[in-house]
Design an enzyme around this catalytic site. Sequence first.
Site: not given
Lengths: 182, 134
Positions: B37, B106
């Site tokens: 990402c 994350c």
Amino acid sequence: MGSELSRNFFELFDLPVAFRIDRRDLAERYRILQGLTHPDRFASAGDQERRLAVQKAAQVNEAYQILRHPLSRARYLLELQGVEFDGQRDTAVDPEFLMEQMELREALAAIPAAAEPLQEYNALVARLDDSMRKLEARVAELLEQDTDSARAEAKSLVLKMQFMDKLQQEARALEEALLDTH
Amino acid sequence: MAYSDKVIDHYENPRNVGTMDKDDAGVGTGMVGAPACGDVMRLQIKVGENGVIEDAKFKTYGCGSAIASSSLLTEWVKGKTLDEALEIKNTQIAEELELPPVKIHCSVLAEDAIKAAIEDYQKKQGNKDEAKSA
């Protein structure tokens, strides 16, 4: 044309499985393939033939999107050669590169407050484009070597290209914001 | 996909955003990134003489979950010893922030960041000890 789906996107476009591609040639091949698979051509065909044509048309579109961009083309080629990408776990990128990414992000974030935002913006985008071109050129060299070590290095550079791609996207979003306010 | 209230809270009021001097011998810096990402995260710790983390700062360019994960982690590691901080698992972060499966990476990034920061600090200390004994 054959009604079966091609084994890979390069074959679909009747191109050698290689990174270097002439973009104009690719676009021309795309235009021809689109014409051959267009649903209008199969209006009077049987159900099965029509269904296959729709599948083929979808494959042609997907293939073109993957092949036209150097980043996705390099990644696709590496995957064809057995290199795996793991979006969840591929986090090991060299710290120096990440430090530079952080600085570039900070520079980008500081642009709206600069005295000459558009000038700063253009300079930064030129720098990003230049970095991307260098990465791309090196990947092209590596992918011609056809060795495991070259592929491993190419993968690490593709991961870097993904960061640069994200930065370029962020830059484009900022450009729109800048043009709105000036 | 909706963010949990905790993610939104950390995203809107991130704790401990900032920069420390990475050349300070008492500071450890961890840089990590998620190519999938394009997120980049920098986590820094200031370690006292007693081996306890006195302060922690972060800077993250990424989605709300990445910002929240690093923000939460800086709160958690303050006052901990390095060994205690190394025990923090990404699953604890994900659980606390109620991260959906697609955002688990994350929390992995945040765990990798604290590990890298501790490693950097220990490397600096090792170099210092070597210099002393040399």
